[in-house]
Design a protein around this motif. Structure first.
Motif, PDB file in Angstrom:
ATOM      1  N   ASN A  49      25.318  -2.774 -32.623  1.00 24.84           N
ATOM      2  CA  ASN A  49      24.819  -3.255 -31.326  1.00 24.84           C
ATOM      3  C   ASN A  49      25.582  -4.088 -30.413  1.00 24.84           C
ATOM      4  O   ASN A  49      26.556  -4.741 -30.637  1.00 24.84           O
ATOM      5  N   GLU A  50      25.572  -3.891 -29.004  1.00 31.25           N
ATOM      6  CA  GLU A  50      26.358  -4.294 -28.010  1.00 31.25           C
ATOM      7  C   GLU A  50      25.395  -5.098 -27.157  1.00 31.25           C
ATOM      8  O   GLU A  50      24.449  -4.383 -26.643  1.00 31.25           O
ATOM      9  N   THR A  51      25.764  -6.185 -26.483  1.00 29.79           N
ATOM     10  CA  THR A  51      24.940  -7.017 -25.502  1.00 29.79           C
ATOM     11  C   THR A  51      25.921  -7.234 -24.325  1.00 29.79           C
ATOM     12  O   THR A  51      27.196  -8.046 -24.657  1.00 29.79           O
ATOM     13  N   GLU A  52      25.714  -6.750 -23.064  1.00 33.15           N
ATOM     14  CA  GLU A  52      26.632  -7.093 -21.925  1.00 33.15           C
ATOM     15  C   GLU A  52      26.006  -7.853 -21.017  1.00 33.15           C
ATOM     16  O   GLU A  52      24.828  -7.393 -20.372  1.00 33.15           O
ATOM     17  N   VAL A  53      26.439  -8.865 -20.313  1.00 35.96           N
ATOM     18  CA  VAL A  53      25.893  -9.447 -18.987  1.00 35.96           C
ATOM     19  C   VAL A  53      26.865  -9.730 -17.945  1.00 35.96           C
ATOM     20  O   VAL A  53      28.143  -9.844 -18.173  1.00 35.96           O
ATOM     21  N   GLU A  54      26.486  -9.310 -16.600  1.00 41.47           N
ATOM     22  CA  GLU A  54      27.401  -9.317 -15.560  1.00 41.47           C
ATOM     23  C   GLU A  54      26.720  -9.989 -14.404  1.00 41.47           C
ATOM     24  O   GLU A  54      25.515  -9.909 -14.247  1.00 41.47           O
ATOM     25  N   ALA A  55      27.538 -10.808 -13.684  1.00 37.18           N
ATOM     26  CA  ALA A  55      27.183 -11.468 -12.408  1.00 37.18           C
ATOM     27  C   ALA A  55      28.140 -11.121 -11.391  1.00 37.18           C
ATOM     28  O   ALA A  55      29.493 -11.177 -11.653  1.00 37.18           O
ATOM     29  N   GLY A  56      27.888 -10.685  -9.967  1.00 39.98           N
ATOM     30  CA  GLY A  56      28.719 -10.482  -9.159  1.00 39.98           C
ATOM     31  C   GLY A  56      28.503 -10.562  -7.667  1.00 39.98           C
ATOM     32  O   GLY A  56      27.367 -10.621  -7.497  1.00 39.98           O
ATOM     33  N   LEU A  57      29.171 -10.169  -6.611  1.00 38.97           N
ATOM     34  CA  LEU A  57      28.793 -10.337  -5.154  1.00 38.97           C
ATOM     35  C   LEU A  57      29.771  -9.427  -4.398  1.00 38.97           C
ATOM     36  O   LEU A  57      30.873  -9.389  -4.698  1.00 38.97           O
ATOM     37  N   PRO A  58      29.232  -8.952  -3.361  1.00 39.37           N
ATOM     38  CA  PRO A  58      30.091  -8.205  -2.154  1.00 39.37           C
ATOM     39  C   PRO A  58      31.061  -9.450  -1.762  1.00 39.37           C
ATOM     40  O   PRO A  58      30.671 -10.531  -1.369  1.00 39.37           O
ATOM     41  N   LEU A  59      32.289  -8.686  -1.388  1.00 36.75           N
ATOM     42  CA  LEU A  59      33.199  -9.666  -0.564  1.00 36.75           C
ATOM     43  C   LEU A  59      33.410  -9.336   0.765  1.00 36.75           C
ATOM     44  O   LEU A  59      33.018  -8.175   1.338  1.00 36.75           O
ATOM     45  N   TRP A  60      33.442 -10.632   1.769  1.00 37.79           N
ATOM     46  CA  TRP A  60      33.828 -10.143   3.271  1.00 37.79           C
ATOM     47  C   TRP A  60      35.271  -9.436   3.482  1.00 37.79           C
ATOM     48  O   TRP A  60      36.173  -9.662   2.397  1.00 37.79           O
ATOM     49  N   ILE A 105      35.609   0.340   5.584  1.00 39.13           N
ATOM     50  CA  ILE A 105      34.803   0.707   4.122  1.00 39.13           C
ATOM     51  C   ILE A 105      33.648  -0.232   3.831  1.00 39.13           C
ATOM     52  O   ILE A 105      33.458  -1.207   4.542  1.00 39.13           O
ATOM     53  N   ASP A 106      32.853   0.179   3.107  1.00 44.34           N
ATOM     54  CA  ASP A 106      31.971  -0.583   2.534  1.00 44.34           C
ATOM     55  C   ASP A 106      32.444  -1.932   1.637  1.00 44.34           C
ATOM     56  O   ASP A 106      33.563  -1.867   1.459  1.00 44.34           O
ATOM     57  N   ASN A 107      31.777  -3.022   1.700  1.00 45.70           N
ATOM     58  CA  ASN A 107      32.413  -4.127   1.300  1.00 45.70           C
ATOM     59  C   ASN A 107      32.616  -4.283  -0.241  1.00 45.70           C
ATOM     60  O   ASN A 107      31.861  -3.523  -1.040  1.00 45.70           O
ATOM     61  N   PRO A 108      33.838  -4.352  -0.791  1.00 40.59           N
ATOM     62  CA  PRO A 108      34.063  -4.403  -2.116  1.00 40.59           C
ATOM     63  C   PRO A 108      33.265  -5.265  -2.964  1.00 40.59           C
ATOM     64  O   PRO A 108      32.719  -6.466  -2.648  1.00 40.59           O
ATOM     65  N   ASP A 109      32.832  -5.142  -4.306  1.00 40.85           N
ATOM     66  CA  ASP A 109      32.453  -5.827  -5.013  1.00 40.85           C
ATOM     67  C   ASP A 109      33.265  -6.426  -5.964  1.00 40.85           C
ATOM     68  O   ASP A 109      34.072  -5.649  -6.570  1.00 40.85           O
ATOM     69  N   VAL A 110      32.929  -7.842  -6.624  1.00 43.26           N
ATOM     70  CA  VAL A 110      33.741  -8.478  -7.500  1.00 43.26           C
ATOM     71  C   VAL A 110      32.591  -9.038  -8.620  1.00 43.26           C
ATOM     72  O   VAL A 110      31.851  -9.610  -8.172  1.00 43.26           O
ATOM     73  N   GLY A 111      32.872  -8.944  -9.766  1.00 45.81           N
ATOM     74  CA  GLY A 111      31.817  -9.262 -10.755  1.00 45.81           C
ATOM     75  C   GLY A 111      32.543  -9.929 -12.013  1.00 45.81           C
ATOM     76  O   GLY A 111      33.789  -9.453 -12.503  1.00 45.81           O
ATOM     77  N   VAL A 112      32.065 -10.896 -12.977  1.00 43.18           N
ATOM     78  CA  VAL A 112      32.796 -11.292 -14.019  1.00 43.18           C
ATOM     79  C   VAL A 112      31.429 -10.893 -15.183  1.00 43.18           C
ATOM     80  O   VAL A 112      30.276 -11.112 -15.097  1.00 43.18           O
ATOM     81  N   PHE A 113      31.854 -10.407 -16.200  1.00 45.82           N
ATOM     82  CA  PHE A 113      31.018  -9.990 -17.364  1.00 45.82           C
ATOM     83  C   PHE A 113      31.289 -10.324 -18.830  1.00 45.82           C
ATOM     84  O   PHE A 113      32.574 -10.829 -18.845  1.00 45.82           O
TER      85      PHE A 113
END
Length: 434
Positions: free
Chosen positions: A107-118, A275-283
């Motif tokens: 079994n594998e559990t993953e959590v991620e949080a991120g936001l778009p960048l200006w 372009i659309d705003n890029p996203d950056v996230g930490v997981f």
């Protein structure tokens, strides 16, 4: 008999001269270089009421309220420019479990949080767009205030025209009663036929009918004005002639200029957002499993393996003409529309100002001529009453001259109101809305 008729003529002439005094008006207006201010009998000037009544009218105007709400909606976009991200941050996760294969109890559990960048320059471009949008709404509010001022001016002068018609009608009734009483005395003395008394009675009934109609029209005009202002009556002095100012300050010109500025900032925002705003996230990922071999040639083993992983994920869209060109074309089309609207509005405003000033000059000239005509008609009627008292003319001739005086009174009343209306038209054309 001849001496008695002559004495009666002198008394009638004195009364007629008093009744033919200068006419009154309810819409007192100061005219620079023209006729002086006149006031309706029994009414005192209350000062310039346009500013006060305009505030009342705008406060209950539906379109003004809608623009104020739109102003708040556009201003709320400043919250986006003050944010650390052009969009909403996000939180995500995943859970996986092995149901077949050689990984037992995996079994594998993953959590991620991120936001778009200006994007570079995007925040400043968006803030400029919001600021120009706020200014555009402010100019639309000012333009709507001018439109409401135009409605008030039209309703005001409609009420003043109606009030002057009432004044003329009341004067007609008073004179008809006076002449009727004179006719009755002459019939009783045997100096006039019964037909003259009937003619006077007919004139009195016609005058009273006209007065009833004029009073009804005045009440309707006052009700219509009160409906615009929320109850304020059209009494006092509306406004004075305002000096000419810079035509570029006209709300009808400032509004398309503000729309043009907003379109320009929108184009800048399009260029700053290719372009659309890029996203950056930490997981973070946590893995748990028990491994064993399913190869018959190998011995069965049972091994517990766990792992914890931390990483960074980034998503960068790529620019395409299919995304950018429609947005750029739309912004440029809006700029072209705003430029055309400004050029059209400038032509219309200049024409309205020119026409308004020409109309004012014509109204002032007509008012002077109408006053002279009324003076001549008053003198003519006074002479006719004296001639009638002396038996030199009959009742039909007297009422024919009286009709000329009534026409002159109506023309003078309308002309005096038209001067004030012309002043309001010039102020409206110049964009004056206090």
């Amino acid at each position: 008999m001849r001496l008695r008729a002559f004495a009666l003529a002198l008394s009638v002439g004195a009364v007629a001269a008093t009744a033919a005094a200068a006419p009154k008006t309810s819409g007192a207006v100061s005219v620079k270089g023209g006729e002086g201010p006149v006031e309706r009998r029994g009414k005192k000037p209350l000062g310039h009421v346009l500013a006060r009544h305009l505030d009342m009218a705008v406060a209950i105007d539906a379109q003004s309220k809608a623009l104020e709400a739109q102003f708040g909606a556009v201003s709320a976009r400043y919250a986006t420019t003050r944010s650390i991200s052009p969009g909403s941050p996000y939180v995500g996760g995943a859970q996986r479990n092995a149901v077949a294969g050689n990984l037992r109890n995996y079994n594998e559990t993953e959590v991620e949080a991120g936001l778009p960048l200006w994007l570079p320059g995007q925040r400043d471009a968006m803030e400029a767009t919001v600021s120009s949008g706020v200014i555009e709404i402010e100019e639309k509010i000012a333009l709507r205030r001018l439109d409401v001022a135009g409605l008030l001016r039209n309703a005001w002068w409609s009420a003043q025209h109606a009030a002057r018609e009432v004044d003329v009608a009341r004067s007609r009734v008073a004179m008809a009663r006076e002449i009727g009483a004179d006719m009755t005395r002459r019939v009783e003395l045997g100096d006039a036929a019964q037909a003259d008394a009937l003619l006077a009675r007919n004139e009195l009934l016609a005058a009273e009918t006209e007065l009833a109609q004029a009073e009804g029209a005045e009440k309707i005009a006052r009700v219509n004005y009160a409906a615009l202002t929320g109850g304020a009556p059209p009494d006092g002095t509306l406004e004075t002639m305002k000096p000419a100012g810079n035509i570029e300050n006209h709300p009808a010109l400032r509004t398309p200029l503000a729309a043009l500025r907003r379109a320009e900032t929108q184009l800048q925002l399009v260029e700053a957002t290719p372009i659309d705003n890029p996203d950056v996230g930490v997981f973070g990922r946590q893995e748990h499993n028990r491994q064993y071999s399913t190869d018959p040639s190998q011995s069965i083993t049972d091994q517990l393996t766990n792992a914890t992983t931390v990483g960074v994920r980034i998503r960068i869209p790529l620019p395409t003409d299919g995304r950018q060109e429609p947005r750029r074309a739309e912004a440029m089309a809006e700029m072209a529309r705003a430029k055309a609207e400004y050029e059209k509005a400038r032509r219309v405003v200049l024409a309205e100002v020119k026409a308004g000033r020409a109309n004012l000059a014509a109204a002032q000239k007509a008012a002077r001529l109408a006053a002279q005509r009324l003076a001549v008609a008053n003198e003519q009627f006074n002479l006719s009453r004296k001639s009638f008292a002396l038996g030199e003319i009959n009742a039909f001739d007297l009422y024919r001259v009286r009709q000329l005086q009534l026409d002159a009174q109506r023309a003078q009343a309308a002309a005096s109101v038209n001067v004030g209306q012309a002043i309001s038209r010039v102020n409206q054309a110049q964009g004056y809305a206090p």
